[in-house]
Design an enzyme around this catalytic site. Structure first.
Site, PDB file in Angstrom:
ATOM      1  N   HIS A 100     108.718  37.258  68.450  1.00 26.31           N
ATOM      2  CA  HIS A 100     107.856  37.318  68.510  1.00 26.31           C
ATOM      3  C   HIS A 100     107.525  39.031  68.997  1.00 26.31           C
ATOM      4  CE1 HIS A 100     106.355  32.542  67.780  1.00 26.31           C
ATOM      5  NE2 HIS A 100     107.191  33.175  67.201  1.00 26.31           N
ATOM      6  N   ASN A 104     115.142  31.284  67.181  1.00 27.53           N
ATOM      7  CA  ASN A 104     115.369  31.667  66.129  1.00 27.53           C
ATOM      8  C   ASN A 104     114.305  32.840  65.725  1.00 27.53           C
ATOM      9  OD1 ASN A 104     113.621  29.095  66.300  1.00 27.53           O
ATOM     10  ND2 ASN A 104     114.473  28.999  64.102  1.00 27.53           N
ATOM     11  N   ALA A 105     112.755  32.910  66.542  1.00 27.92           N
ATOM     12  CA  ALA A 105     111.957  32.984  66.740  1.00 27.92           C
ATOM     13  C   ALA A 105     112.050  34.093  67.327  1.00 27.92           C
ATOM     14  CB  ALA A 105     110.450  32.388  66.642  1.00 27.92           C
ATOM     15  N   ASP A 135     107.050  35.444  60.672  1.00 34.47           N
ATOM     16  CA  ASP A 135     106.759  37.101  60.945  1.00 34.47           C
ATOM     17  C   ASP A 135     105.672  37.543  60.249  1.00 34.47           C
ATOM     18  OD1 ASP A 135     109.788  36.792  61.663  1.00 34.47           O
ATOM     19  OD2 ASP A 135     110.607  37.581  59.588  1.00 34.47           O
ATOM     20  N   GLU A 136     104.916  36.613  60.328  1.00 39.25           N
ATOM     21  CA  GLU A 136     103.294  36.554  59.551  1.00 39.25           C
ATOM     22  C   GLU A 136     102.317  37.968  60.916  1.00 39.25           C
ATOM     23  OE1 GLU A 136     104.158  33.879  60.637  1.00 39.25           O
ATOM     24  OE2 GLU A 136     104.182  32.837  57.874  1.00 39.25           O
ATOM     25  N   GLY A 137     103.115  37.268  61.952  1.00 41.60           N
ATOM     26  CA  GLY A 137     102.658  38.509  63.018  1.00 41.60           C
ATOM     27  C   GLY A 137     101.510  37.138  64.176  1.00 41.60           C
ATOM     28  N   GLN A 144     107.715  29.771  63.137  1.00 40.91           N
ATOM     29  CA  GLN A 144     108.245  30.591  61.762  1.00 40.91           C
ATOM     30  C   GLN A 144     106.947  30.637  60.887  1.00 40.91           C
ATOM     31  OE1 GLN A 144     110.089  28.396  63.946  1.00 40.91           O
ATOM     32  NE2 GLN A 144     111.642  30.516  63.995  1.00 40.91           N
ATOM     33  N   GLY A 174      96.579  46.806  63.340  1.00 41.71           N
ATOM     34  CA  GLY A 174      97.598  47.617  63.676  1.00 41.71           C
ATOM     35  C   GLY A 174      98.145  46.521  64.895  1.00 41.71           C
TER      36      GLY A 174
HETATM   37  P1  GTP Z   1     108.035  34.947  63.843  1.00 44.80           P
HETATM   38  O1  GTP Z   1     107.328  33.416  64.903  1.00 44.80           O
HETATM   39  O2  GTP Z   1     109.760  34.964  63.509  1.00 44.80           O
HETATM   40  O3  GTP Z   1     107.745  34.197  62.334  1.00 44.80           O
HETATM   41  O4  GTP Z   1     107.301  36.057  63.813  1.00 44.80           O
HETATM   42  P2  GTP Z   1     105.249  36.939  64.073  1.00 44.80           P
HETATM   43  O5  GTP Z   1     104.854  35.759  63.115  1.00 44.80           O
HETATM   44  O6  GTP Z   1     105.605  36.026  65.752  1.00 44.80           O
HETATM   45  O7  GTP Z   1     105.608  37.909  63.457  1.00 44.80           O
HETATM   46  P3  GTP Z   1     106.702  38.932  64.224  1.00 44.80           P
HETATM   47  O8  GTP Z   1     106.231  39.768  65.630  1.00 44.80           O
HETATM   48  O9  GTP Z   1     108.386  38.642  63.637  1.00 44.80           O
HETATM   49  O10 GTP Z   1     105.904  40.256  63.627  1.00 44.80           O
HETATM   50  C1  GTP Z   1     105.387  40.645  62.949  1.00 44.80           C
HETATM   51  C2  GTP Z   1     105.348  42.309  63.446  1.00 44.80           C
HETATM   52  O11 GTP Z   1     104.227  43.359  63.027  1.00 44.80           O
HETATM   53  C3  GTP Z   1     105.394  42.955  64.653  1.00 44.80           C
HETATM   54  O12 GTP Z   1     106.177  44.193  64.481  1.00 44.80           O
HETATM   55  C4  GTP Z   1     103.963  42.999  65.261  1.00 44.80           C
HETATM   56  O13 GTP Z   1     103.941  44.310  66.048  1.00 44.80           O
HETATM   57  C5  GTP Z   1     103.572  43.887  63.822  1.00 44.80           C
HETATM   58  N1  GTP Z   1     102.148  43.486  63.723  1.00 44.80           N
HETATM   59  C6  GTP Z   1     101.760  42.711  64.054  1.00 44.80           C
HETATM   60  N2  GTP Z   1     100.055  42.455  63.721  1.00 44.80           N
HETATM   61  C7  GTP Z   1      99.982  44.066  63.504  1.00 44.80           C
HETATM   62  C8  GTP Z   1      98.945  44.865  62.061  1.00 44.80           C
HETATM   63  O14 GTP Z   1      98.152  44.217  61.706  1.00 44.80           O
HETATM   64  N3  GTP Z   1      99.314  45.690  61.759  1.00 44.80           N
HETATM   65  C9  GTP Z   1     100.642  46.554  62.003  1.00 44.80           C
HETATM   66  N4  GTP Z   1     100.212  47.686  61.352  1.00 44.80           N
HETATM   67  N5  GTP Z   1     101.408  45.530  62.728  1.00 44.80           N
HETATM   68  C10 GTP Z   1     101.365  44.478  63.139  1.00 44.80           C
HETATM   69  P1  IMP Z   2     117.485  29.160  61.060  1.00 52.14           P
HETATM   70  O1  IMP Z   2     116.084  28.946  61.776  1.00 52.14           O
HETATM   71  O2  IMP Z   2     118.206  29.995  61.780  1.00 52.14           O
HETATM   72  O3  IMP Z   2     117.896  28.329  60.765  1.00 52.14           O
HETATM   73  O4  IMP Z   2     117.342  30.342  59.498  1.00 52.14           O
HETATM   74  C1  IMP Z   2     117.124  29.550  57.889  1.00 52.14           C
HETATM   75  C2  IMP Z   2     116.189  30.319  57.478  1.00 52.14           C
HETATM   76  O5  IMP Z   2     114.827  30.360  58.394  1.00 52.14           O
HETATM   77  C3  IMP Z   2     117.032  31.340  57.360  1.00 52.14           C
HETATM   78  O6  IMP Z   2     116.112  31.638  55.888  1.00 52.14           O
HETATM   79  C4  IMP Z   2     115.848  32.514  58.813  1.00 52.14           C
HETATM   80  O7  IMP Z   2     115.598  33.532  57.586  1.00 52.14           O
HETATM   81  C5  IMP Z   2     114.862  31.777  58.740  1.00 52.14           C
HETATM   82  N1  IMP Z   2     113.881  32.298  59.899  1.00 52.14           N
HETATM   83  C6  IMP Z   2     114.655  31.113  60.658  1.00 52.14           C
HETATM   84  N2  IMP Z   2     113.596  31.650  61.919  1.00 52.14           N
HETATM   85  C7  IMP Z   2     112.541  32.812  61.457  1.00 52.14           C
HETATM   86  C8  IMP Z   2     111.491  33.903  61.750  1.00 52.14           C
HETATM   87  O8  IMP Z   2     111.131  33.659  62.628  1.00 52.14           O
HETATM   88  N3  IMP Z   2     111.094  34.482  61.161  1.00 52.14           N
HETATM   89  C9  IMP Z   2     110.916  34.923  59.768  1.00 52.14           C
HETATM   90  N4  IMP Z   2     112.790  34.033  59.575  1.00 52.14           N
HETATM   91  C10 IMP Z   2     112.677  33.266  59.506  1.00 52.14           C
HETATM   92 MG    MG Z   3     109.926  36.795  63.867  1.00 52.41          MG
END
Ligand code: GTP
Ligand code: IMP
Ligand code: MG
Length: 356
Positions: free
Chosen positions: A42, A39-40, A12-14, A173, A345
């Site tokens: 994005h 599981n992701a 969830d780093e973005g 992840q 943003g």
């Molecule tokens: P995973 O694969 O689940 O780990 O996700 P991810 O790394 O793609 O990130 P995810 O989209 O779950 O979470 C990031 C959140 O922050 C989202 O709601 C984006 O829209 C938001 N976001 C990303 N960059 C920024 C930023 O610079 N500012 C703000 N305000 N929001 C942002």
């Molecule tokens: P799983 O990948 O569903 O087996 O979950 C294992 C662990 O990874 C749990 O702590 C989840 O919350 C975490 N996890 C899996 N996918 C994500 C993701 O996309 N963002 C943040 N945490 C994750």
């Molecule tokens: Mg995410």
């Protein structure tokens, strides 16, 4: 050029946001989804629309790019079909014929006591990867409804690399969730580092040019593990930035512990699970270690605007406040890699791009 985008902390780093920006800016021929599977969650915000994607790369926002799902990635057919509809990429997407398929039994098994202890996403990924290791999983090639989407992803990607075209790989992840290097057993069902992301698409290590490791300006964590950098009430009170966020939460009448109130102000609620995320201060040690193991060539810092609201939407370095610049500088120094993309943003173009 081959570039890989990976998470440097706990997911969830973005990554979705950064990948969508790079997709539009660098015009890759192919954008490949690597990582575990659905599981992701994005998120990408483009042209005023918000997309929550679990299977298809956020790079779809560039209509000229062809989208791939690598053989390493688990596929949920129903979710995949929904996202094809949502994004309209039906004519420009290829799934590797060897992707394992998540079945209902895997989802059911992902609700057992051990899954609850770990706090999994319940998406069936762990049990499906276990079935793959047991060699009982079915593969994409076994399902007629996927027929029109199947191909040999490594051939497509390596041919493009031979032609000197751009390839962008989106991992999922984060490093702290790696089955190999993360906080075991509170981890996902696979390694999450850049080398594995390359292998997911069938790209050899000698062919990778750039690895972008993404960090959020603070930390968030879903799942059940003890989280060392969890912000306690005392730490919140001792930090002007977090104390300011708490004050904002209280003015809005938000409920919960101090940490939960801050999570709500920051909008930190799981994309897949809807759970409030735990909030922590930046873990420099984990960031440095993950940059090394990933072979980071550049790092990206996202959500700077959430800590420093005056920076919201900034697209030039000089528009960042001194406090925000200092935060980025400390991260760069401690991690030892230059921050080239700074996100200010949720919109795709809310980026300070300092790449050469
Ligand atoms: P995973 O694969 O689940 O780990 O996700 P991810 O790394 O793609 O990130 P995810 O989209 O779950 O979470 C990031 C959140 O922050 C989202 O709601 C984006 O829209 C938001 N976001 C990303 N960059 C920024 C930023 O610079 N500012 C703000 N305000 N929001 C942002
Ligand atoms: P799983 O990948 O569903 O087996 O979950 C294992 C662990 O990874 C749990 O702590 C989840 O919350 C975490 N996890 C899996 N996918 C994500 C993701 O996309 N963002 C943040 N945490 C994750
Ligand atoms: Mg995410």
């Amino acid at each position: 050029m081959v570039s890989i985008v990976v998470g440097g902390h706990y997911g969830d780093e973005g990554k979705g946001k950064v990948v969508s920006y790079l997709a539009l800016k660098d015009d890759p021929t192919y954008i490949g989804r690597a990582g575990v599977g659905p599981n992701a969650g994005h998120t990408v915000v483009h042209d005023g629309k918000k997309y929550g994607l679990r299977m298809i790369s956020c790079g779809f926002v560039n209509p000229k790019s062809h989208i791939l799902i690598g053989a390493g990635v688990l596929v949920d057919i129903k979710r995949f079909m929904e996202e094809v509809q949502m994004t309209g990429v039906g004519g420009r997407i290829t799934i590797d014929k060897r992707c394992p398929i998540i079945e209902q039994a895997h989802k059911d098994a992902d609700k057992d006591a051990n899954s609850k202890k770990i706090g999994t996403t319940g998406s069936g990924c762990g049990p499906a990867n276990a079935a793959r290791v047991n060699r009982t999983a079915k593969l994409a090639r076994d399902f007629p409804e996927l027929k029109g989407y199947l191909g040999d992803v490594p051939t497509l990607v390596n041919d493009a690399i031979d032609r000197k075209e751009e390839v962008l790989i989106e991992a999922s992840q984060g490093f702290g969730l790696s089955l190999y290097y993360g906080n075991y057993p509170y981890v996902t069902s696979k390694d999450t580092s850049a080398s594995t992301a390359a292998a997911d698409l069938g790209v050899g290590p000698t062919r990778v040019d750039d690895v972008y490791v993404i960090y959020k300006a603070y930390m968030s964590r879903v799942g059940e593990d003890p989280f060392v950098h969890y912000l306690s009430d005392e730490e919140i009170a001792g930090s002007p930035v977090f104390a300011g966020l708490l004050k904002k939460a209280e003015e809005k009448g938000l409920q919960g512990t101090g940490n939960q109130k801050i999570a709500q102000v920051l909008g930190e609620v799981g994309t897949v699970t809807g759970r409030p995320r735990k909030i922590g201060s930046f873990d420099y040690e984990l960031a440095r270690y993950s940059a090394r193991v990933n072979g980071a060539t550049q790092i990206c810092i996202t959500c700077l605007d959430k800590l420093f609201p005056e920076c919201a939407g900034a697209r030039e370095y000089d528009k960042l406040t001194n406090e925000a610049k200092e935060h980025v500088k400390v991260i760069e120094e401690k991690v030892g890699v230059k921050a080239t993309i700074i996100s200010t943003g949720p919109d795709v173009y809310d980026v300070v791009d300092l790449r050469d």
